[in-house]
Structures are given as structure tokens and as C-alpha cells.
Enzyme design. Structure first.
Site, mmCIF file in Angstrom:
data_model
loop_
_atom_site.group_PDB
_atom_site.id
_atom_site.type_symbol
_atom_site.label_atom_id
_atom_site.label_comp_id
_atom_site.label_asym_id
_atom_site.label_seq_id
_atom_site.Cartn_x
_atom_site.Cartn_y
_atom_site.Cartn_z
ATOM 1 N N ARG A 1 11.599 -6.487 5.088
ATOM 2 C CA ARG A 1 11.522 -5.285 4.726
ATOM 3 C C ARG A 1 12.246 -4.657 5.586
ATOM 4 O O ARG A 1 12.720 -4.979 7.437
ATOM 5 C CB ARG A 1 10.149 -5.139 5.067
ATOM 6 C CG ARG A 1 9.926 -3.868 5.318
ATOM 7 C CD ARG A 1 7.854 -2.933 4.779
ATOM 8 N NE ARG A 1 7.341 -3.607 6.267
ATOM 9 C CZ ARG A 1 6.090 -3.464 6.228
ATOM 10 N NH1 ARG A 1 5.407 -2.864 5.266
ATOM 11 N NH2 ARG A 1 5.350 -3.418 7.267
ATOM 12 N N ARG B 1 -9.051 0.920 9.232
ATOM 13 C CA ARG B 1 -9.017 -1.007 9.153
ATOM 14 C C ARG B 1 -9.388 -1.300 10.681
ATOM 15 O O ARG B 1 -9.859 -2.346 10.331
ATOM 16 C CB ARG B 1 -7.801 -0.311 9.962
ATOM 17 C CG ARG B 1 -6.450 -0.828 8.445
ATOM 18 C CD ARG B 1 -5.457 -0.757 9.848
ATOM 19 N NE ARG B 1 -4.200 -1.843 9.958
ATOM 20 C CZ ARG B 1 -3.103 -0.401 8.970
ATOM 21 N NH1 ARG B 1 -2.891 0.477 8.742
ATOM 22 N NH2 ARG B 1 -1.503 -1.381 8.037
ATOM 23 N N ARG C 1 -0.727 -9.335 13.404
ATOM 24 C CA ARG C 1 -1.205 -7.776 12.399
ATOM 25 C C ARG C 1 -2.162 -8.596 11.181
ATOM 26 O O ARG C 1 -3.160 -8.652 10.657
ATOM 27 C CB ARG C 1 0.404 -7.247 11.621
ATOM 28 C CG ARG C 1 0.781 -6.143 12.929
ATOM 29 C CD ARG C 1 1.965 -5.683 11.946
ATOM 30 N NE ARG C 1 1.808 -5.476 10.806
ATOM 31 C CZ ARG C 1 3.165 -5.318 10.011
ATOM 32 N NH1 ARG C 1 4.052 -5.968 10.458
ATOM 33 N NH2 ARG C 1 2.836 -4.233 9.119
ATOM 34 N N ARG D 1 11.136 -3.180 11.687
ATOM 35 C CA ARG D 1 10.294 -2.339 12.800
ATOM 36 C C ARG D 1 10.068 -2.774 14.111
ATOM 37 O O ARG D 1 10.072 -4.146 13.469
ATOM 38 C CB ARG D 1 8.867 -1.806 12.035
ATOM 39 C CG ARG D 1 9.015 -0.335 11.555
ATOM 40 C CD ARG D 1 7.747 0.344 10.151
ATOM 41 N NE ARG D 1 6.940 -0.836 11.081
ATOM 42 C CZ ARG D 1 5.890 -0.460 9.801
ATOM 43 N NH1 ARG D 1 6.208 0.001 8.502
ATOM 44 N NH2 ARG D 1 4.671 -1.115 10.369
ATOM 45 N N LYS E 1 0.709 -1.394 -0.161
ATOM 46 C CA LYS E 1 -0.077 0.119 -0.149
ATOM 47 C C LYS E 1 0.445 1.391 -0.462
ATOM 48 O O LYS E 1 0.266 1.993 -0.977
ATOM 49 C CB LYS E 1 -1.198 0.458 1.910
ATOM 50 C CG LYS E 1 -1.493 -1.145 1.712
ATOM 51 C CD LYS E 1 -2.736 -1.480 2.710
ATOM 52 C CE LYS E 1 -2.097 -1.324 4.134
ATOM 53 N NZ LYS E 1 -1.692 -2.330 4.384
HETATM 54 P P1 ADP Z 1 1.141 -2.247 7.446
HETATM 55 O O1 ADP Z 1 0.797 -1.170 6.370
HETATM 56 O O2 ADP Z 1 2.303 -2.376 6.898
HETATM 57 O O3 ADP Z 1 0.952 -2.462 8.316
HETATM 58 P P2 ADP Z 1 1.258 0.397 8.594
HETATM 59 O O4 ADP Z 1 2.614 1.663 8.716
HETATM 60 O O5 ADP Z 1 -0.048 0.785 7.692
HETATM 61 O O6 ADP Z 1 1.867 -1.011 8.486
HETATM 62 O O7 ADP Z 1 0.625 0.265 10.681
HETATM 63 C C1 ADP Z 1 1.190 -0.108 11.627
HETATM 64 C C2 ADP Z 1 0.811 -0.103 12.865
HETATM 65 O O8 ADP Z 1 -0.170 0.966 13.056
HETATM 66 C C3 ADP Z 1 -0.582 -1.557 12.468
HETATM 67 O O9 ADP Z 1 0.114 -2.636 12.970
HETATM 68 C C4 ADP Z 1 -1.475 -0.248 13.116
HETATM 69 O O10 ADP Z 1 -0.915 -0.277 15.508
HETATM 70 C C5 ADP Z 1 -1.014 1.296 13.599
HETATM 71 N N1 ADP Z 1 -2.042 1.645 12.456
HETATM 72 C C6 ADP Z 1 -2.103 2.272 11.936
HETATM 73 N N2 ADP Z 1 -2.975 2.279 11.472
HETATM 74 C C7 ADP Z 1 -4.032 2.353 11.702
HETATM 75 C C8 ADP Z 1 -5.629 2.103 11.964
HETATM 76 N N3 ADP Z 1 -6.650 3.101 10.972
HETATM 77 N N4 ADP Z 1 -6.270 1.848 12.576
HETATM 78 C C9 ADP Z 1 -5.630 1.376 13.460
HETATM 79 N N5 ADP Z 1 -4.318 0.833 14.066
HETATM 80 C C10 ADP Z 1 -3.764 1.712 12.949
#
Ligand code: ADP
Length: 214
Positions: A127, A88, A171, A160, A13
Site C-alpha cells: 500500500r 475498534r 496491527r 505509512r 474499508k
Molecule cells: P487501517 O484500517 O489500515 O488499520 P486506519 O487508518 O484506520 O488504518 O488506522 C490507522 C491507525 O490509527 C490504527 O492502527 C490506530 O493506531 C489508529 N486508530 C484509528 N482508528 C482507531 C480507533 N477507533 N481506536 C484506536 N485507534 C485507532
């Protein structure tokens, strides 16, 4: 054009969002990047979010909805935006609907990147991320020019905490339970497009462009 990119962790994404930003001049809204910046700055939001993120759990809806409410009200979002990592959960999607209709604004497309569980595991394990600019690399498929440092700003790359195996599995589970139902949510209103996210970045980019043009 206002878009959402959906997909499991590591589906690409962020990579595709950055390309859309360059190509169409959209604003990139990544809740993950905003939350990581909040953690780095030591803000109250960051302190609240850190534990959830490190464990691979979703941050509570009210925190991320607040972030998005503020972010999409900023001037650069008026020319169109790509949401990467939001919504999400179904309550987040409902909150977004409310915000957009209050602003007389609408979504044009929701594109889901489909990637197998095995590929998700492999991609997240390999990653590496730049803590300064958020750029991501894959140790094998998209390595940095110089091992261990970011191409753009030479910052040492990190693995990370939420890309460690236990957090990745968490996740993936969060995605299955809470985020995947959003596909039905957007399918019902005719916005959903699904594309294969498992190929090379350029192939995925082409498939994405086809969905945006069509
Ligand atoms: P990835 O898409 O690789 O999982 P992100 O950088 O988008 O990584 O998200 C990392 C973390 O940030 C998620 O695992 C969550 O803990 C938090 N997060 C990001 N966006 C949201 C969201 N919309 N709702 C809840 N938690 C979020």
C-alpha cells in the site's frame, strides 16, 4: 443510512467507504484519516496519537471516542454516515451506542470485510498513501497513473510508518484481540453482515451493495 465498516487493516474499508460516500451521499468518518490530519497539523491530539499509531497500536479509547463525539455531531452526518475504523474496541462500541441513543439516531448495518492474514500482509506491504488527500494505492493491483505520485493532487506517495512489516503484525494482533470481538457484539443485536473482502474492489462493492439493499 448509518453504517459501520469492520475489518482488519487493509481490508478495504477506506476504499469501500469512499465509494459509498459517492454513491449514497453519506459522510465519511475515518478515525485513521482524522488522526493522521491531527498529526500533520501538530495538534495536541496528534502528538498524543502519533507514537501509538507508528507502532501499530490502538490509540486510547478516550481520545478516539472524543473525536467521534465531535465528528458525528457535525451537520453533514445528519444525512447518514459511514464509520471507517471506528469502533475498534468493545468500550468504543458501547460509547457509540450511548452517543447514538442520546441523539435519537440508530445504526442500520455493520458490514465486516473478511480477508485472510496473508492478504492483509500483502496489501499493507504494497500500500502507498497520499499524505494530502488520503487516497490509497496498491503497487500491483491499483497503481497510480504516474509512479510514485497521487492521481488527484500529484503529491508524492508515502509508505505509512504503520505499513512497515513490524507495525503491520502489531496491527493484526490488535485487530484479533480487540476489534474482532465486535463481530459478536453486533451479531447479537442482528446488525452484522459478513462479506468476502478478498476479491477485486468492484466485486467487494457489489457484495456490499447487496447487503445494504437486503
Ligand atoms: P487501517 O484500517 O489500515 O488499520 P486506519 O487508518 O484506520 O488504518 O488506522 C490507522 C491507525 O490509527 C490504527 O492502527 C490506530 O493506531 C489508529 N486508530 C484509528 N482508528 C482507531 C480507533 N477507533 N481506536 C484506536 N485507534 C485507532
Amino acid at each position: 443510512m448509518n453504517l459501520i465498516l469492520l475489518g482488519p487493516p487493509g481490508a478495504g474499508k477506506g476504499t469501500q467507504a469512499k465509494r459509498l460516500v459517492e454513491r449514497f451521499g453519506l459522510a465519511h468518518v475515518s478515525t485513521g484519516d482524522i488522526l493522521r490530519a491531527a498529526i500533520k497539523s501538530g495538534s495536541e491530539l496528534g502528538q498524543k496519537a502519533k507514537g501509538y499509531m507508528d507502532r501499530g497500536e490502538l490509540v486510547p479509547d478516550d481520545l478516539v471516542v472524543g473525536i467521534i463525539r465531535e465528528r458525528i455531531g457535525q451537520p453533514d452526518c445528519a444525512k447518514g454516515f459511514v464509520l471507517d475504523g471506528f469502533p475498534r474496541t468493545v468500550p468504543q462500541a458501547e460509547a457509540l451506542d450511548g452517543m447514538l441513543s442520546a441523539a435519537s439516531c440508530r445504526l442500520d448495518r455493520v458490514v465486516a470485510l473478511e480477508v485472510s492474514d496473508q492478504a492483509v500482509l500483502e496489501r499493507n506491504t504494497k500500500r502507498r498513501s497520499c499524505p494530502t488527500c488520503g487516497a490509497t494505492y496498491h503497487l500491483v493491483n491499483a497503481p497510480p497513473k504516474k509512479a510514485g505520485v497521487c492521481d488527484r493532487d500529484a503529491t508524492p506517495l508515502v509508505h505509512r510508518p504503520d505499513d512497515q512489516p513490524e507495525a503491520i503484525l502489531k496491527r493484526m494482533e490488535e485487530y484479533r484481540q480487540k476489534t474482532a470481538p465486535l463481530k459478536d457484539f453486533y451479531r447479537k443485536v442482528g446488525l452484522l453482515r459478513e462479506i468476502d473482502g478478498s476479491g477485486a474492489q468492484d466485486d467487494v462493492a457489489r457484495a456490499l451493495d447487496r447487503q445494504l439493499e437486503g
